[in-house]
Design an enzyme around this catalytic site. Structure first.
Site, short mmCIF file in Angstrom:
data_model
loop_
_atom_site.label_atom_id
_atom_site.label_comp_id
_atom_site.label_asym_id
_atom_site.label_seq_id
_atom_site.Cartn_x
_atom_site.Cartn_y
_atom_site.Cartn_z
N TYR A 10 -6.51 14.04 -2.02
CA TYR A 10 -7.36 12.87 -2.28
C TYR A 10 -7.21 11.75 -1.26
O TYR A 10 -8.19 11.26 -0.71
CB TYR A 10 -7.07 12.35 -3.69
N GLY A 19 -6.65 1.86 1.93
CA GLY A 19 -6.51 0.55 1.29
C GLY A 19 -7.50 -0.44 1.84
O GLY A 19 -7.46 -0.74 3.03
N ASN A 47 4.58 1.74 2.36
CA ASN A 47 3.73 2.66 1.58
C ASN A 47 4.64 3.39 0.61
O ASN A 47 5.57 4.09 1.06
CB ASN A 47 3.01 3.64 2.51
N GLY A 48 4.40 3.19 -0.69
CA GLY A 48 5.24 3.86 -1.68
C GLY A 48 5.54 2.96 -2.84
O GLY A 48 4.83 1.99 -3.09
N CYS A 100 -1.24 2.98 0.46
CA CYS A 100 -1.36 2.05 1.58
C CYS A 100 -1.25 2.77 2.92
O CYS A 100 -0.71 3.87 3.01
CB CYS A 100 -0.28 0.99 1.49
#
Lengths: 365, 365, 365, 365
Positions: B249, B35, B109-110, B9
């Site tokens: 990535y 996202g 995020n995580g 995210c």
């Protein structure tokens, strides 16, 4: 008054496939780069022509349910290029009408230069136009034709046009492809098993697994039905005149256009640019995505490293909200961001495929 | 049960800007690659927190009217990664609640690994959860905290978490940034005039013209209000553990992540690959877009020409309709098309940034 | 093929009012009972005609923003009656076209019986029809007319029609009202200050505060412009032939239709029914809402108490979901529920305004 | 802060029917007059509770596809009354939560007067509220209850409430009906084959073919499951206190409310009004629709003719656009239009069911 700037539309047609509208959908998806404003497909089953067309991208317009409304073994499709002020559904294609010759749908890539003149004549004689598309004149000529059959009526109609027109037409039982005698816009002919395919660029053939046969020739009318393919050449010969923007800007590099690989043409243009104008540099940076081929050729010819020093944001929407407190070069920044570690302290040669007025190029520099 | 796969995210926060929600919108747009399922912004004006969140892309969700519903000088925003089966609005972020400490919104995020355990404990004590997001446990811990002030309540809440969490929180008057002590996910701190910015990647700073200050440090809680920025280090020190997928990535090549240029890391990985495994080849072809940096490094190190032999269709939608009569390697063909003039008869080295199971790579080859 | 069952549509027109489209909106709202399938308004400002038409109710289609798209001092509007299988936007009215005589919009209540014949003739001559509405033939006749001016072109067009037609037409600067020589359908003329109004029923005049002037006469063409009102009588005289359903079913009881009060006509019919067929009863119960007037007359004439023993649910939608385990007389129950305390043990005379096939009446009994 | 004015909501519940959600849909349709702002249904199949709720009318919210998302043999439903400023989806009902006792959904008609006080206490203890509905406190009390089973938890929760509450609750396997000890709002119990039904008014029983059994008694908690119906009386006895607006305004005349026919109560009120206040008149005119019963009683008692001299437009939408050039008594005219032939020159007695401030009555007069 007429809507003139749809030179870059995408056209697709198929005859003789059990899933004709699905193939049209895939073909349009491959031709999405030729127009993101609207898209549509008309299909036929030998008896009736059906149409779905909407504003937006192919992937958003069509789903399984929508394609099921488009049964039959023949179909045509269109992606339309967005031009300011003319963005409305009645200008979307295919345009479908019913007339004395029966139903007919049309897809057009190009610009009919005598459309205004023909339209005025037809209106004076009592025709009612529904859009401000130059394409609609073809249908009114067809509806008024007293020719004995629909093929003669099409030939009678298209031979009255001047300008650029790569057309795919669909009746209840036939697919017709037409290319103007100058050959301004591309139109390729392909084969998928027993089915015939026509499309603006060969990348549409690749996705559906079709093979490239040849170009629809300048001045050729191809009529495809249950009885096979028939070629007519009703136009007097005229000098060829391919649009240069197809090779340098519109087409995808993986397509063949006017019988040549777009990638090879662009890469060779980069090489020539290097031979004519090379300057000392540490790094060659393309303006993505259109400048990549030429930058590759330029870098190769000069022996300078090619680096991706500008990153393009592929999520850019149609419109973009700018803050009141303006950001410098906002329009360019929204699309492109420099990679500092590549550019900092280097002599950079920036390569793009084409320059129109140079204002954007100046900001990027 | 919990929704675990939102590692990629995008998180953004800003304090002290007259157009805070517009800056958040631009920041999210730069983080769109992290996202595409849903996005949202919460803003505050010192008195009240407001929220807009929807399914879809940033450019489709927000327009002038929507941003006008989000006034104030501080804001946070979020782009959520799409994972099958969990795609619903109640899992979109920011999540906004009202509680005894007042309103608070959160972006995450995580992946909080002890979220299930905390949730079960809280439910037994009478808490009502509204989503199956692991992020929601943070808010329930906060609502139940008996700490004297909201900062202590936040510290009390986040120190109970284990796992990966880069958080941006928003109260009516404060922006709070939190990064887990391992530093699994990135979180950068920037400055735009007098305003403070936090964001997952520095490309979000570039678009709005902000400058990169430093990383939010692993284990750091930063509280920003009218009285300035305050740093708290409430976690015991733990070994650093950056997620390798950020560099290979997730992140954009024009970002700095974990203090290093993503482009440089990827290009150097390509060079190392060449040194370790180089084979004779006529042409190096990247799998676009993620393989481009590594391919550049590989080509440079080996002295072999780099060519764009695979063209990616950037108009691919979320879902895609496949014909009943299947097309071979359809999933790959929809995204990538080979340029025959580059590949035909050549020895090709294909370079990608990462391989998960290799099934797609096999089809591309 | 043609769509024949819109006898009960509502037509409205106004010339010379600063808020013409708002008046049309109010007029249509009063005429909503004459058609709930679709509605539309076309307005003009002396230069250009604009159109909004959609499926649904007047109150749902138009809001402030929509009416602002319809500026000008003259307007026409239409509510369309729903008939199975023909419910689509291209059949909604007004229909707006551009032709050699300029823009013209049309609203129609009635049924043109020679429409098919005219249409076939025009198609053979090259006309392209866009809908399957019988109304569209009027526009094609108009577009093909070689008359010297638009008034002559309208007269030339409407005098070719046979059947029922109460029409309101709008050009950029004129409002035209036409009523067929039989006078099948009503059309009233009213005055609101300096403005002229035409409408299907006088209840539309009441809401906007206009006064009733007279009927548009059978066979009359009224042309209203800046130079005032002009009456033309281009039809040969034909026997009058009012539709009986206007008085017994279509119209609102507070309207004047064909010069008579609908309420008085219906109440008198109830009185006559009592005189002709009275039977001993304890209570007279109307079938709401259409049977109320007649039941009042019947009860008065017989001296029997009138009671509301059936309650109508006014929230019934267009479609209704029936359980798999069928409910007896479901279709009737959804609309009407008996009041047991009124009906139990009583001799009841049920009064409705009209019976078509009697199957519903049998269920209600 | 709390949303207090939903006294007139409609509540429905059913247990033991193969098409429970369809029956709830029909029940809500019958109760549509008790609230047009939003509606919803929660259903359960013994294992899981599912919910659909939206803004708007029952007939617009639910179709076959929506009802298929609501399988199971038990269901509850709600129609919510529209009150200015609070019209939002989070206040729509049923409200569904998951908690330590499992899933539970709630529908409420009434007004909990100590809701603010309870809410403040719960927030201080760490509860997070999602709406500003007073109904939500019941769910938080339930979620925090440490009672051994869900029935005890419900009893523990509702016995803390003061004010008006007729509730329908749904767990995965049980339907629970609760009525406050004063009996402010109605709640009826009915039977449909083996299924049990609860509903605000008996007209909902009529449509689905159920029979009226009795009222849910003031202070009664009814729990219905596979093991049958169980009645609990956990409240201390309190004086009965029915809301007078149920009989004179809210309820449909074909319903039984508080054990009496609404039509009979209203008609008798009209008779009494005549006995107390009769004045000489030529005609008695009801204000439709609510004044019809009383006017019938009044006309009967005085022997004066009853006439429908005001016609109500049943297509009135939620909002209405008024012209800039104001129309006198516009708000009344939009709903009601006089029948001149009935009123002109007559002495008229106008009858309505109730007067709140009398400003509208004055305009109608």
């Amino acid at each position: 008054m007429l809507d003139k700037l749809h030179e870059a539309c995408g056209v697709f047609g198929i005859f003789g496939h059990a899933e004709a509208s699905k193939m049209a959908y895939l073909g349009l998806y491959s031709l999405q780069h030729r127009g993101q404003e609207s898209a549509g497909i008309a299909s036929a089953d030998g008896t009736r022509v059906r149409l779905v067309r909407r504003m937006g991208h192919v992937a958003d317009i069509f789903d399984e349910a929508t394609l099921e409304e488009l049964p039959g073994h023949l179909a045509i499709g269109h992606t339309r290029y967005s031009t300011a002020g003319e963005s409305k559904l009645t200008n979307a294609q295919p345009i479908l009408i019913d007339c004395v010759h029966g139903q007919i749908a049309i897809c057009h890539n190009g610009n009919i230069v005598n459309a205004n003149e023909i339209r005025e004549r037809l209106v004076r004689a009592g025709s009612i136009f529904q859009s401000n598309s130059d394409t609609e004149v073809v249908l009114h000529l067809y509806a008024r034709s007293q020719a004995a059959n629909f093929v003669d009526a099409i030939v009678e109609s298209v031979t009255q046009l001047t300008g650029a027109f790569s057309l795919a037409l669909l009746t209840a039982g036939h697919l017709i492809a037409v290319r103007d005698p100058h050959g301004f816009r591309p139109l390729a002919l392909g084969r998928l098993g027993d089915a015939w395919v026509v499309c603006s660029e060969t990348c549409a053939l690749d996705l559906i697994g079709a093979t490239y046969v040849r170009e629809v020739e300048p001045g050729e009318v191809i009529v495809i039905g249950q009885d096979g393919l028939r070629s007519i050449k009703p136009f007097p010969p005229l000098p060829l005149s391919h649009c240069i923007f197809e090779h340098v800007y519109f087409a995808r590099p993986d397509s063949e256009v006017f019988g040549e690989s777009v990638n090879e043409v662009r890469t060779e243009l980069g090489r020539r640019l290097a031979r004519e104008t090379a300057v000392p540099a540490d790094v060659i940076v393309p303006i993505p995505d259109s400048g990549v081929c030429a930058a590759t050729g330029y870098a190769e010819e000069t022996g300078t490293p090619l680096r991706f020093g500008l990153i393009r944001n592929h999520y850019v929407g149609r419109t973009f909200i700018e803050p009141a407190q303006a950001i410098r070069h906002f329009g360019v920044k929204v699309k492109l961001n420099p990679v500092k570690s590549i550019l900092a302290g280097q002599r950079v040669v920036l390569i793009d495929d084409s320059i129109v007025r140079g204002t954007t190029s100046r900001k990027i520099v």
